[in-house]
Design an enzyme around this catalytic site. Sequence first.
Site, PDB file in Angstrom:
ATOM      1  N   TYR A  93       0.723  -1.415   0.082  1.00 54.46           N
ATOM      2  CA  TYR A  93      -0.078  -0.023   0.070  1.00 54.46           C
ATOM      3  C   TYR A  93       0.956   1.220  -0.088  1.00 54.46           C
ATOM      4  O   TYR A  93       2.021   1.207   0.555  1.00 54.46           O
ATOM      5  CB  TYR A  93      -0.852   0.146   1.276  1.00 54.46           C
ATOM      6  CG  TYR A  93      -0.329   0.305   2.317  1.00 54.46           C
ATOM      7  CD1 TYR A  93      -0.065   1.739   3.110  1.00 54.46           C
ATOM      8  CD2 TYR A  93       0.506  -0.725   3.374  1.00 54.46           C
ATOM      9  CE1 TYR A  93       0.615   1.910   4.336  1.00 54.46           C
ATOM     10  CE2 TYR A  93       0.978  -0.293   4.408  1.00 54.46           C
ATOM     11  CZ  TYR A  93       1.200   0.930   4.968  1.00 54.46           C
ATOM     12  OH  TYR A  93       1.795   1.228   6.066  1.00 54.46           O
ATOM     13  N   PHE A 124       2.468   9.771   3.817  1.00 53.35           N
ATOM     14  CA  PHE A 124       2.860   9.606   5.234  1.00 53.35           C
ATOM     15  C   PHE A 124       3.264   7.990   5.699  1.00 53.35           C
ATOM     16  O   PHE A 124       3.893   7.793   6.507  1.00 53.35           O
ATOM     17  CB  PHE A 124       1.589   9.894   6.318  1.00 53.35           C
ATOM     18  CG  PHE A 124       0.442   8.818   5.955  1.00 53.35           C
ATOM     19  CD1 PHE A 124       0.341   7.489   6.759  1.00 53.35           C
ATOM     20  CD2 PHE A 124      -0.773   9.065   5.134  1.00 53.35           C
ATOM     21  CE1 PHE A 124      -0.561   6.830   6.439  1.00 53.35           C
ATOM     22  CE2 PHE A 124      -1.740   8.306   5.289  1.00 53.35           C
ATOM     23  CZ  PHE A 124      -1.933   7.116   5.647  1.00 53.35           C
ATOM     24  N   ASP A 125       3.142   7.208   4.809  1.00 52.02           N
ATOM     25  CA  ASP A 125       3.681   5.847   4.917  1.00 52.02           C
ATOM     26  C   ASP A 125       3.519   5.058   3.443  1.00 52.02           C
ATOM     27  O   ASP A 125       2.602   5.196   2.748  1.00 52.02           O
ATOM     28  CB  ASP A 125       2.960   5.227   5.986  1.00 52.02           C
ATOM     29  CG  ASP A 125       3.373   3.909   6.378  1.00 52.02           C
ATOM     30  OD1 ASP A 125       4.772   3.780   6.278  1.00 52.02           O
ATOM     31  OD2 ASP A 125       2.921   2.974   7.090  1.00 52.02           O
ATOM     32  N   ILE A 156      -6.560  -0.609  11.679  1.00 52.33           N
ATOM     33  CA  ILE A 156      -7.512   0.365  11.825  1.00 52.33           C
ATOM     34  C   ILE A 156      -8.822  -0.079  11.320  1.00 52.33           C
ATOM     35  O   ILE A 156      -8.839  -0.935  10.242  1.00 52.33           O
ATOM     36  CB  ILE A 156      -6.876   1.688  11.261  1.00 52.33           C
ATOM     37  CG1 ILE A 156      -6.668   1.629  10.043  1.00 52.33           C
ATOM     38  CG2 ILE A 156      -5.923   2.170  11.891  1.00 52.33           C
ATOM     39  CD1 ILE A 156      -6.380   3.072   9.292  1.00 52.33           C
ATOM     40  N   TYR A 213      -7.085   7.236  12.653  1.00 53.49           N
ATOM     41  CA  TYR A 213      -6.532   7.486  14.087  1.00 53.49           C
ATOM     42  C   TYR A 213      -7.293   8.758  14.957  1.00 53.49           C
ATOM     43  O   TYR A 213      -6.581   9.203  15.718  1.00 53.49           O
ATOM     44  CB  TYR A 213      -5.165   7.975  13.763  1.00 53.49           C
ATOM     45  CG  TYR A 213      -4.374   6.685  13.120  1.00 53.49           C
ATOM     46  CD1 TYR A 213      -4.133   5.822  13.672  1.00 53.49           C
ATOM     47  CD2 TYR A 213      -4.353   6.830  11.648  1.00 53.49           C
ATOM     48  CE1 TYR A 213      -3.507   4.716  13.353  1.00 53.49           C
ATOM     49  CE2 TYR A 213      -3.587   5.547  11.130  1.00 53.49           C
ATOM     50  CZ  TYR A 213      -3.369   4.579  12.015  1.00 53.49           C
ATOM     51  OH  TYR A 213      -2.842   3.427  11.362  1.00 53.49           O
ATOM     52  N   PHE A 256      -5.595   5.409   0.972  1.00 55.93           N
ATOM     53  CA  PHE A 256      -4.891   4.317   0.788  1.00 55.93           C
ATOM     54  C   PHE A 256      -5.062   3.938  -0.650  1.00 55.93           C
ATOM     55  O   PHE A 256      -6.071   3.800  -1.169  1.00 55.93           O
ATOM     56  CB  PHE A 256      -5.141   3.289   1.681  1.00 55.93           C
ATOM     57  CG  PHE A 256      -4.792   3.678   3.101  1.00 55.93           C
ATOM     58  CD1 PHE A 256      -3.522   3.361   3.476  1.00 55.93           C
ATOM     59  CD2 PHE A 256      -5.902   3.949   4.172  1.00 55.93           C
ATOM     60  CE1 PHE A 256      -3.257   3.724   4.933  1.00 55.93           C
ATOM     61  CE2 PHE A 256      -5.627   4.434   5.298  1.00 55.93           C
ATOM     62  CZ  PHE A 256      -4.026   4.215   5.756  1.00 55.93           C
TER      63      PHE A 256
END
Length: 564
Positions: free
Chosen positions: A52, A62-63, A82, A108, A125
């Site tokens: 992902y 962010f990731d 999550i 979050y 995502f």
Amino acid sequence: MSPGCLVLLLSILGALGLGDPGPLEDVVIDRYYIPKICLREVQMGDFIRYHYNGTFKDGKKFDSSYDRGATVAGVVGVGRLITGMDRGLQGMCVNERRHLIVPPHLGYGSIGVAGLIPPDATLYFDVVMLDIWNKNDKLQITTLSKPEHCNRTVENSDFVRYHYNGTLLDGTPFDSSYSKDSTYDTYVGTGWLIKGMDQGLLGMCAGEKRSIIIPPFLAYGEKGYGTVIPPQASLVFSVLLVDFHNPKDGIFLEHLEVPESCKRRAVIGDFVRYHYNGTLMDGTLFDSSYSRNHTYNTYIGKGYIIPGMDQGLQGVCMGERRRVIIPPHLAYGENGTGNKIPGSAVLVFDVHIIDFHNPADPVEIETVYRPEGCNVTTRDRDFIRYHYNCSLLDGTKLFSSHDYEKPQEVTLGANKVIEGLNTGLLNMCAGEKRVLIIPPHLGHGESGARGVPGSAVLRFEVELISMEEGVPEGYLFIWHGDPPASLYEQMDLNKDGEIPADEFSTFIKTQVAEGKGRLMPSSDPEKVIADMFRNQDRNQDGKITSEELKLKSDEDQEKIHEEL
């Protein structure tokens, strides 16, 4: 930080009941790529692997699992992800791609992740699903093709040789025997293979193709394998079973065609001539006598050929077609031979027996017809006329007297025909018919002759047309009684003291006509008389003197017959 790594934070947020649902109430799912074939969809409790990229609405990343060079693995629906990801992954197929928009209350929340995800952040995502499995999964076996005839299937302790392509569930290749140009060779059920492959090969036929999907717990599990198989990866093997055997195997025989009449079967010590095609079990031809247009000739049971063929040729009939399947320990073993027979290969020989014999074999004589009242039969030195057809035992015609205007003529015992034929023509009556089977040591031997292969057993159909009584070896004429007294004077018809050729010829012909003696049988009696004259005309001056004329008995001291 990945969604999987933020499970603990998510759990705390859920426990505190924090977070603002914002404008979105649920995850937004965009299935922008769905594979044509979807054998399975993600369900609650499934173990998955996926890649992902995670970004904010403005596109800032962010990731990313790609950046870490490792896929994310986890279980869906048990609170380890999550909530938005848990929901967004459900129903996905392997290789499906989705865009997920996760609102803050499913991500979050109002706390976020310090230094990484701000409070009340909507997360975006881009996900690709790579693998799905469940702890209750079993091996998935699909038969892609299977031979029509399958006499035997793989069992535990069998030794197998197979080709394979190995991929991950998403199609990523990790290994292939084809790229090594060699089969993978191993025992089944003895721990040399991963459990899933051990199970997946059972029941296969030689030549069968299978797809075997192996869940991680039957493959390399949590550790994976090197850099090519990640942890918790399902494996897909496309397998072609080339051959297999068991170390306890003997040869396997298939009798493809057995003649109705089989008077004799080959035994140890026999010399066999046969044609063959030699193949591997997948049909790959490695050798053929037909390509050389020459039979393979050998003794059986004496170690001149591989042990499996030594065994496989025993008991064959003339003309039989037989398939001999030979395990490697009775063929070329673990090392194989040359570049066409690999190590540990099972060999298949399709054999056609042309003929066989034993060095101790006599001529086989079968009387087809014998006239009644047969009192006079052929003996050594007799002159005979006969018809014949000569062929190989497979029916191949070689020669025939019927192709000529006259029958064949020969003096028996004069070394003018092969020994076996001479033997087969003895003790025959005029008009008698025989079939003779002549082994090569009484025929044309190992070298053969013009039109006759080496070491060939010959079949003659013979018919005796006529016979004339012969004379002993070395004689051209014999008297039936005592020779005339004063032989030279009687032979000198004009009494001039010398005997020219015409007088000699006239005298001999008179003796024959009056039944007092006989010439060596021949199709050309004039030549026989001429030879007799030359023998007596010792100085070759065209006439015989009294000093030159001698009976053969005077020369060799034989008194049985007195003759010229």
